[in-house]
Scaffold this active site. Sequence first.
Site, PDB file in Angstrom:
ATOM      1  N   ASP A  67       0.829  -1.206   0.000  1.00  0.00           N
ATOM      2  CA  ASP A  67       0.000   0.000   0.000  1.00  0.00           C
ATOM      3  C   ASP A  67       0.868   1.263   0.000  1.00  0.00           C
ATOM      4  O   ASP A  67       1.886   1.321   0.700  1.00  0.00           O
ATOM      5  CB  ASP A  67      -0.902  -0.016   1.243  1.00  0.00           C
ATOM      6  N   GLU A 139       0.396  -0.645  -4.869  1.00  0.00           N
ATOM      7  CA  GLU A 139      -0.590   0.425  -5.006  1.00  0.00           C
ATOM      8  C   GLU A 139       0.147   1.753  -5.042  1.00  0.00           C
ATOM      9  O   GLU A 139       0.836   2.113  -4.084  1.00  0.00           O
ATOM     10  CB  GLU A 139      -1.576   0.409  -3.834  1.00  0.00           C
TER      11      GLU A 139
END
Length: 250
Positions: A67, A139
Amino acid sequence: DGGPPNNWVSVFGGPAWTYVPSRDQWYLHQFLPEQPDLNFRCPEVRRHMENVLRFWLEKGVDGFRLDAVKHLVEAEDLSKDEPRNPHYVAHPDETMDQYDSLLHPWTTNLEETHAVIQDWKALMEEYSKDGAYRFMVTEVYDDDVKKLMTYNREADMTFNFNLLGLGFGGHAPGNHTRGLVETWMSNLTDGQWPNWVIGNHDNHRVASRIGQEYARAANMLLLLLPGTPFCYYGDEIGMMDARLSFNDTQ
């Protein structure tokens, strides 16, 4: 002077530094103060994080989603201020510095970030030798598609968020959608595998964004494009945004 080391700003606005009186030190948080950054330039930190990955790999997980990975490593010289964004226009009601008011050459997309990811990928490859492949997806939100593509060098793929830009209903002409697709496909290098995302936890439900009558068409597009589709659970049945009061979240 006792102030923070530099002018870095949190993604959520305000200083990216918080002072701790008991230690007489500042700590960095590119996001919330409750989310202090780790120093991935420190070999001990790297080793401990690799042990975390190894723990879950030993449990048999199939892979990891990394992330906000472009924020992983910051400049080693903390005296470096980030430059002002010449295109930023401040809102009259702003009470603190906003993230977009600066450019971020010292806090995002550093080459050292790729080295960390490469080490993690090598660790995952060790666990892929038993016939069960371990998958890595990153991401990254960035307006520069070429920077996004650099994260495909180590990971199996980085999320393609282009289709989050699908327009609402009649404001979604076919040439706009085609442009979103072609921008990604034309920047892939040989051997890179495409992927597609129409919704995630950071955005409104696809049915709320483009209209319920178009949600099924968006899901069909997701499944017919070449590559790997990512569907945020609930979008496949056309779920709309839910409205919750603040008390409901407690």
